[in-house]
Design a protein around this motif. Structure first.
Motif, PDB file in Angstrom:
ATOM      1  N   LYS A  66       4.356   7.617  -3.811  1.00 56.49           N
ATOM      2  CA  LYS A  66       2.965   8.053  -3.867  1.00 56.49           C
ATOM      3  C   LYS A  66       2.396   8.210  -2.458  1.00 56.49           C
ATOM      4  O   LYS A  66       2.593   7.352  -1.591  1.00 56.49           O
ATOM      5  CB  LYS A  66       2.126   7.068  -4.690  1.00 56.49           C
ATOM      6  N   LEU A  67       1.688   9.300  -2.261  1.00 58.25           N
ATOM      7  CA  LEU A  67       1.080   9.632  -0.977  1.00 58.25           C
ATOM      8  C   LEU A  67      -0.395   9.923  -1.190  1.00 58.25           C
ATOM      9  O   LEU A  67      -0.773  10.638  -2.119  1.00 58.25           O
ATOM     10  CB  LEU A  67       1.763  10.877  -0.383  1.00 58.25           C
ATOM     11  N   ALA A  68      -1.244   9.329  -0.338  1.00 63.52           N
ATOM     12  CA  ALA A  68      -2.683   9.601  -0.399  1.00 63.52           C
ATOM     13  C   ALA A  68      -3.144  10.123   0.952  1.00 63.52           C
ATOM     14  O   ALA A  68      -2.656   9.694   2.002  1.00 63.52           O
ATOM     15  CB  ALA A  68      -3.464   8.343  -0.768  1.00 63.52           C
ATOM     16  N   ILE A  69      -4.087  11.066   0.902  1.00 66.12           N
ATOM     17  CA  ILE A  69      -4.654  11.649   2.106  1.00 66.12           C
ATOM     18  C   ILE A  69      -6.167  11.610   1.948  1.00 66.12           C
ATOM     19  O   ILE A  69      -6.702  12.101   0.949  1.00 66.12           O
ATOM     20  CB  ILE A  69      -4.176  13.098   2.310  1.00 66.12           C
ATOM     21  N   ASP A  97       4.471  12.229  -4.634  1.00 66.83           N
ATOM     22  CA  ASP A  97       3.423  12.506  -5.617  1.00 66.83           C
ATOM     23  C   ASP A  97       2.093  12.296  -4.905  1.00 66.83           C
ATOM     24  O   ASP A  97       1.740  11.161  -4.563  1.00 66.83           O
ATOM     25  CB  ASP A  97       3.575  11.556  -6.800  1.00 66.83           C
ATOM     26  N   ILE A  98       1.373  13.388  -4.641  1.00 61.27           N
ATOM     27  CA  ILE A  98       0.117  13.297  -3.902  1.00 61.27           C
ATOM     28  C   ILE A  98      -0.976  12.842  -4.867  1.00 61.27           C
ATOM     29  O   ILE A  98      -1.457  13.621  -5.695  1.00 61.27           O
ATOM     30  CB  ILE A  98      -0.246  14.642  -3.260  1.00 61.27           C
ATOM     31  N   VAL A  99      -1.359  11.582  -4.765  1.00 59.23           N
ATOM     32  CA  VAL A  99      -2.303  10.997  -5.718  1.00 59.23           C
ATOM     33  C   VAL A  99      -3.754  11.191  -5.296  1.00 59.23           C
ATOM     34  O   VAL A  99      -4.662  11.046  -6.104  1.00 59.23           O
ATOM     35  CB  VAL A  99      -2.014   9.497  -5.932  1.00 59.23           C
ATOM     36  N   MET A 100      -3.977  11.487  -4.026  1.00 61.58           N
ATOM     37  CA  MET A 100      -5.335  11.809  -3.555  1.00 61.58           C
ATOM     38  C   MET A 100      -5.239  12.699  -2.336  1.00 61.58           C
ATOM     39  O   MET A 100      -4.498  12.412  -1.392  1.00 61.58           O
ATOM     40  CB  MET A 100      -6.131  10.541  -3.224  1.00 61.58           C
ATOM     41  N   TRP A 101      -5.972  13.777  -2.383  1.00 63.51           N
ATOM     42  CA  TRP A 101      -6.124  14.683  -1.245  1.00 63.51           C
ATOM     43  C   TRP A 101      -7.316  15.561  -1.566  1.00 63.51           C
ATOM     44  O   TRP A 101      -7.176  16.641  -2.137  1.00 63.51           O
ATOM     45  CB  TRP A 101      -4.867  15.526  -1.015  1.00 63.51           C
ATOM     46  N   PRO A 102      -8.535  15.103  -1.295  1.00 62.89           N
ATOM     47  CA  PRO A 102      -9.747  15.782  -1.764  1.00 62.89           C
ATOM     48  C   PRO A 102      -9.804  17.271  -1.493  1.00 62.89           C
ATOM     49  O   PRO A 102     -10.386  18.019  -2.271  1.00 62.89           O
ATOM     50  CB  PRO A 102     -10.869  15.033  -1.031  1.00 62.89           C
ATOM     51  N   ILE A 103      -9.187  17.715  -0.399  1.00 63.19           N
ATOM     52  CA  ILE A 103      -9.263  19.132  -0.063  1.00 63.19           C
ATOM     53  C   ILE A 103      -8.308  19.972  -0.896  1.00 63.19           C
ATOM     54  O   ILE A 103      -8.458  21.194  -1.007  1.00 63.19           O
ATOM     55  CB  ILE A 103      -8.960  19.346   1.445  1.00 63.19           C
ATOM     56  N   ALA A 105      -6.024  18.318  -3.842  1.00 59.39           N
ATOM     57  CA  ALA A 105      -5.564  17.732  -5.096  1.00 59.39           C
ATOM     58  C   ALA A 105      -6.734  17.070  -5.815  1.00 59.39           C
ATOM     59  O   ALA A 105      -7.781  16.821  -5.220  1.00 59.39           O
ATOM     60  CB  ALA A 105      -4.443  16.721  -4.844  1.00 59.39           C
ATOM     61  N   ASP A 106      -6.534  16.758  -7.098  1.00 61.08           N
ATOM     62  CA  ASP A 106      -7.650  16.333  -7.931  1.00 61.08           C
ATOM     63  C   ASP A 106      -7.681  14.832  -8.187  1.00 61.08           C
ATOM     64  O   ASP A 106      -8.288  14.381  -9.146  1.00 61.08           O
ATOM     65  CB  ASP A 106      -7.616  17.089  -9.273  1.00 61.08           C
ATOM     66  N   GLY A 107      -7.001  14.043  -7.365  1.00 60.12           N
ATOM     67  CA  GLY A 107      -7.048  12.599  -7.539  1.00 60.12           C
ATOM     68  C   GLY A 107      -8.444  12.059  -7.304  1.00 60.12           C
ATOM     69  O   GLY A 107      -9.145  12.490  -6.378  1.00 60.12           O
ATOM     70  N   LYS A 108      -8.871  11.139  -8.157  1.00 59.99           N
ATOM     71  CA  LYS A 108     -10.218  10.592  -8.086  1.00 59.99           C
ATOM     72  C   LYS A 108     -10.195   9.128  -7.642  1.00 59.99           C
ATOM     73  O   LYS A 108      -9.163   8.447  -7.711  1.00 59.99           O
ATOM     74  CB  LYS A 108     -10.895  10.688  -9.452  1.00 59.99           C
ATOM     75  N   GLU A 109     -11.356   8.663  -7.230  1.00 60.52           N
ATOM     76  CA  GLU A 109     -11.496   7.266  -6.824  1.00 60.52           C
ATOM     77  C   GLU A 109     -11.069   6.324  -7.943  1.00 60.52           C
ATOM     78  O   GLU A 109     -10.369   5.337  -7.706  1.00 60.52           O
ATOM     79  CB  GLU A 109     -12.938   6.991  -6.413  1.00 60.52           C
ATOM     80  N   LYS A 110     -11.443   6.626  -9.177  1.00 61.09           N
ATOM     81  CA  LYS A 110     -11.091   5.752 -10.304  1.00 61.09           C
ATOM     82  C   LYS A 110      -9.579   5.706 -10.520  1.00 61.09           C
ATOM     83  O   LYS A 110      -9.040   4.693 -10.978  1.00 61.09           O
ATOM     84  CB  LYS A 110     -11.783   6.220 -11.577  1.00 61.09           C
ATOM     85  N   ASP A 111      -8.873   6.797 -10.194  1.00 58.95           N
ATOM     86  CA  ASP A 111      -7.414   6.807 -10.313  1.00 58.95           C
ATOM     87  C   ASP A 111      -6.782   5.847  -9.314  1.00 58.95           C
ATOM     88  O   ASP A 111      -5.801   5.158  -9.622  1.00 58.95           O
ATOM     89  CB  ASP A 111      -6.873   8.223 -10.079  1.00 58.95           C
ATOM     90  N   ILE A 112      -7.340   5.813  -8.115  1.00 63.73           N
ATOM     91  CA  ILE A 112      -6.826   4.896  -7.090  1.00 63.73           C
ATOM     92  C   ILE A 112      -7.140   3.452  -7.469  1.00 63.73           C
ATOM     93  O   ILE A 112      -6.297   2.556  -7.341  1.00 63.73           O
ATOM     94  CB  ILE A 112      -7.428   5.234  -5.709  1.00 63.73           C
TER      95      ILE A 112
END
Length: 403
Positions: A66-69, A97-103, A105-112
């Motif tokens: 998992k990768l977050a940006i 698997d990009i779990v957050m990248w606001p610009i 991808a659609d990962g949300k704070e609640k997902d994290i």
């Protein structure tokens, strides 16, 4: 009269690793630096890109990591720089698997928040910490990540956002200026709120419930002044070569179990200064006038400092390949200081002072002459601390009385 009206390699000592780790980090940096070229060959300038192997390696043996940006107080250039990997963005998607990248991808704070602590392998965090939302998100990502990388100059050193620390009136003065003093805001306030100017509040109640905005802090902080940071990638923004070095380290770890570099390592820098990478010819001439590049006909092969153009190369760590100076623009210090420099701006002051003209009779320069030369620097703090004020000894503006 307010600020607007009158219109500073290793991290902090507390962040340093144990002596053994320091030696390992130094060895790692030395290994990353370009080797001396054999006789008759041209030496490579700057850090070279890592060999990343095949384009689509597939998921690591244990599956995608998992990768977050995340983007804090920054301009967004660091986020966009990740796309400078060109087709290698496919490699990132193949292994992670990009779990957050606001610009993107659609990962949300609640997902994290729903993840286990340490479930994210790597979080790349760009930007300084400017408000309550920035602080909340980086603390959340730190909790959920094994590795946190300060990505870009603003995260590493405060960058341009940290120049706000020089405003005597802090956040209150900034908000007042932005929402009541700028021409468009002043016109809006006079038209619609002439009796009492309106400035956005951090909380307000509407029929549907409470609406909130992040709290703007009085002090802009670097990422490692808020959370523990494992690695640093300086640059405004980080270059493709630096990103490839990071990808190489992560891929080797994920696929082959190769240990990551020592904690605290700066990725993408060399053991040299920018001056040592710069191909311009240096004569260490004395300077009696200071110029901006547009004010003179810049000689293409001569050191910019020799021409009276202030350059932060003597105190800035190498790795960028002297991209700016090669095209006639001075180094502004976005890679930050070398390992031997604690105070970036003060080191540059010393380098400049060493180039002042010295009288042959008594070996000193008159005070009036010093004042005359230095008065030609239009914005000393903004020039010498454009990127590193968040890590400098200055920290904040000081008003009369020392308050």
């Amino acid at each position: 009269m307010g600020f607007f009206d009158k219109l500073f390699k290793k991290k902090d000592k507390k962040e340093k690793a144990a002596p053994a780790d320091n030696k390992a980090a130094a060895a790692d940096k030395k290994a990353a630096a370009p080797a001396a070229a054999p006789a008759g060959e041209v030496e490579q300038i700057g850090l070279q890109a890592a060999d990343l192997g095949e384009l689509l390696p597939g998921a690591p043996p244990g599956g995608k990591f998992k990768l977050a940006i995340y983007w804090a107080a920054a301009c967004g250039g660091c986020d966009v720089s990740i796309l400078d990997t060109n087709e290698r963005i496919l490699t990132i998607g193949d292994m992670a698997d990009i779990v957050m990248w606001p610009i993107a991808a659609d990962g949300k704070e609640k997902d994290i928040e729903a993840m286990e602590d340490g479930e994210i392998l790597v979080s790349l965090i760009s930007g300084a910490i400017r408000n309550s939302e920035n602080e909340h998100m980086v603390k959340l990502l730190r909790q959920k990540s094994k590795v946190v990388v300060a990505y870009g100059t603003c995260a590493c050193f405060g960058g341009s956002p940290a120049l706000a620390n020089l405003v005597p009136g802090e956040s209150k003065e900034i908000l007042d200026y932005v929402y009541t003093k700028t021409p468009t805001s002043a016109n809006f306030q006079s038209t619609y709120h002439s009796d009492a100017p309106v400035i956005p509040q951090t909380s307000t109640t509407v029929p549907e419930g409470e609406l909130t905005l992040p709290v703007l802090y009085d002090t802009v902080r670097t990422l490692d002044q808020v959370v523990d940071v494992d690695y640093y990638i300086p640059g405004c923004p980080p270059l493709q070569e630096s990103i490839s070095q990071l990808l190489k380290a992560v891929a080797d770890f994920a696929y082959n179990g190769v240990p990551l570099p020592p904690k605290g390592t700066e990725v993408g820098v060399t053991t040299k200064t920018l001056c040592e990478e710069c191909p311009r010819h240096k004569e260490n001439l004395r300077i009696s006038h200071i110029y901006e590049p547009y004010e003179i006909d810049v000689k293409p092969d001569v050191c910019l400092m020799d021409q009276g153009i202030l350059c932060l190369g003597p105190a800035t760590v190498g790795g960028c390949g002297a991209r700016c100076t090669k095209v006639g623009q001075p180094c502004r210090g976005c890679y930050g200081p070398t390992a031997d420099v604690q105070e970036h701006g003060a080191s540059v002051f010393t380098a400049i002072a060493s180039m002042f003209p010295i009288r042959e009779d008594d070996g000193i320069i008159g005070e009036d002459e010093i004042i005359k030369i230095m008065s030609e620097v239009k914005d000393p703090l903004g020039y010498f601390y454009a990127f590193t004020l968040g890590k400098s000894l200055i920290k904040k503006a000081v008003v009369e009385g020392g308050q």
